[in-house]
Design an enzyme around this catalytic site. Structure first.
Site, PDB file in Angstrom:
ATOM      1  N   GLU A  96     -13.638   5.587   0.285  1.00  0.00           N
ATOM      2  CA  GLU A  96     -14.474   4.632   1.020  1.00  0.00           C
ATOM      3  C   GLU A  96     -15.194   5.376   2.143  1.00  0.00           C
ATOM      4  O   GLU A  96     -14.599   5.726   3.153  1.00  0.00           O
ATOM      5  CB  GLU A  96     -13.611   3.502   1.574  1.00  0.00           C
ATOM      6  CG  GLU A  96     -12.915   2.693   0.491  1.00  0.00           C
ATOM      7  CD  GLU A  96     -11.932   1.686   1.032  1.00  0.00           C
ATOM      8  OE1 GLU A  96     -12.367   0.604   1.480  1.00  0.00           O
ATOM      9  OE2 GLU A  96     -10.728   1.981   1.043  1.00  0.00           O
TER      10      GLU A  96
ATOM     11  N   LYS B 255     -15.295   4.300   6.058  1.00  0.00           N
ATOM     12  CA  LYS B 255     -14.108   4.333   6.908  1.00  0.00           C
ATOM     13  C   LYS B 255     -14.239   5.501   7.887  1.00  0.00           C
ATOM     14  O   LYS B 255     -15.102   6.367   7.730  1.00  0.00           O
ATOM     15  CB  LYS B 255     -12.848   4.481   6.046  1.00  0.00           C
ATOM     16  CG  LYS B 255     -12.422   3.180   5.386  1.00  0.00           C
ATOM     17  CD  LYS B 255     -10.982   3.258   4.937  1.00  0.00           C
ATOM     18  CE  LYS B 255     -10.422   1.883   4.676  1.00  0.00           C
ATOM     19  NZ  LYS B 255      -8.991   1.937   4.341  1.00  0.00           N
TER      20      LYS B 255
ATOM     21  N   GLU C 287      -8.902   9.039   6.010  1.00  0.00           N
ATOM     22  CA  GLU C 287      -9.119   7.636   5.648  1.00  0.00           C
ATOM     23  C   GLU C 287     -10.190   7.474   4.564  1.00  0.00           C
ATOM     24  O   GLU C 287     -10.199   6.478   3.844  1.00  0.00           O
ATOM     25  CB  GLU C 287      -9.507   6.815   6.877  1.00  0.00           C
ATOM     26  CG  GLU C 287      -8.411   6.686   7.920  1.00  0.00           C
ATOM     27  CD  GLU C 287      -7.239   5.837   7.456  1.00  0.00           C
ATOM     28  OE1 GLU C 287      -7.407   5.057   6.500  1.00  0.00           O
ATOM     29  OE2 GLU C 287      -6.149   5.948   8.037  1.00  0.00           O
TER      30      GLU C 287
ATOM     31  N   GLU D 110       0.860  -1.192   0.000  1.00  0.00           N
ATOM     32  CA  GLU D 110       0.000   0.000   0.000  1.00  0.00           C
ATOM     33  C   GLU D 110       0.886   1.229   0.000  1.00  0.00           C
ATOM     34  O   GLU D 110       1.889   1.281   0.712  1.00  0.00           O
ATOM     35  CB  GLU D 110      -0.869   0.090   1.270  1.00  0.00           C
ATOM     36  CG  GLU D 110      -1.994  -0.888   1.408  1.00  0.00           C
ATOM     37  CD  GLU D 110      -2.789  -0.642   2.705  1.00  0.00           C
ATOM     38  OE1 GLU D 110      -2.631   0.440   3.307  1.00  0.00           O
ATOM     39  OE2 GLU D 110      -3.558  -1.538   3.098  1.00  0.00           O
TER      40      GLU D 110
END
Length: 333
Positions: free
Chosen positions: A306, A309, A314, A258
């Site tokens: 997302e 999250k 985040e 990542e």
């Protein structure tokens, strides 16, 4: 149905705005959102943009079905909440989540756990689960699939200069047997590397250009070996290489599982910075690092924002918006 069809059409019309000219680069597919395209639409989006590698964080059956015949190389994670059971026996997990797809899905690695801290109750299960997954794969003639785990960079206690990189005293007893396993099986260590968080935590001493690959010249000369560093990413990766060497893992490769930069939600989190970081990272990893030349296999985080999250940065690491439109264009030409 109409909305889904519209998204499908949009994904096709977008075309190859993101192209991975270097097969070293993949993109992580996180699904912590309630507004994301279907799994088949996501696979189509990878294909239309020439993205040849994917990481998913659990054995989602719909995603695995969608990947059949796609030729996309896959990192499949064993979720942390499955580690304890797999530390006893992994045969059923492999028979359910790998074996039925192995002829049509290109499994690149199985990552047994993600960012498990040495102090976490699950830490004791990581190595036994890795060993059991290895055994279960071998039993099904799938032994060519490497088994690893993905670590956080903060397992290192010393990171400067890079040649002095070492695991912390609390992490060493946890990670050293794992490194021995990887070494004996010829598997790489997966590592999540985020210059963004290092910069935010140390913004008084780290210039943002060093974190974004935009420094005009050498920023750090390693006093231990004379190697010169123009960006923080290289320094972080090379300190991990040094730490590996310190515990007998000098032959263990590193895969960056990542890396990314948020476009909103916090310090220095802007679309311009995210675009700059991602574009520069893609071009940079083709050449490796000062300590290890050659391509560095890297996975960008992440395909989408997302929204489920935690609030803040985040939620804003996506290369694409949930409707399939790119947040910013990335050209490799």
């Amino acid at each position: 149905m109409a909305a889904a069809a519209a998204v499908s059409i949009l994904l096709v019309l977008i075309g190859p705005l993101i192209q991975t000219a270097d097969a070293q680069v993949g993109v992580c597919y996180g699904r912590n959102g309630n507004n994301l395209p279907s799994e088949q639409q996501v696979v189509s989006l990878y294909q239309s943009n020439g993205i040849g590698r994917m990481r998913i964080y659990d054995p989602d059956q719909a995603a695995l079905q969608a990947l059949k015949g796609s030729n996309i190389e896959l990192i499949l994670d064993v979720p942390n909440d499955s580690l304890q059971s797999l530390a006893t026996d992994a045969s059923q997990w492999v028979q359910s989540n790998v074996a039925p797809f192995a002829s049509d899905v290109n499994f690149r690695y199985i990552s047994v756990g993600n960012e498990v801290e040495p102090s976490d109750s699950n830490a004791q299960y990581v190595l036994p689960a890795m060993q059991n997954v290895r055994t279960a794969l071998n039993a099904l003639n799938l032994g060519e699939i490497p088994v690893s785990t993905a670590i956080k960079f903060d397992l290192l206690g010393t990171t400067y200069p890079p040649s002095a990189g070492s695991f912390s005293s609390s992490a060493a007893p946890y990670i050293t047997p794992i490194i021995n396993f990887l070494n004996s099986n010829g598997a790489p260590l997966l590592a999540n590397i985020y210059p963004y968080f290092s910069y935010v935590d140390n913004s008084q001493s780290i210039d943002i250009n060093y974190a974004l690959f935009t420094s005009p010249g050498t920023v750090v000369t390693d006093s231990g070996n004379g190697l010169q560093y123009q960006n923080l990413f290289d320094a972080m990766v090379d300190s991990l290489y040094a730490a590996l060497s310190g515990v007998g893992g000098q032959n263990v490769a590193v895969v960056v599982s990542e890396s990314g930069w948020p476009s909103d939600g916090g310090t220095a989190a802007t679309v311009d910075n995210a675009s700059t970081y991602i574009k520069n990272l893609i071009n940079h990893v083709k050449g490796g690092t000062p300590r290890k030349s050659g391509g560095l296999e890297t996975y960008l985080f992440a395909m989408f924002d997302e929204n489920q999250k935690p609030a803040g940065v985040e939620q804003h690491f996506g290369l694409f918006n949930p409707d399939g439109t790119p947040k910013y264009q990335i050209s490799f030409n």
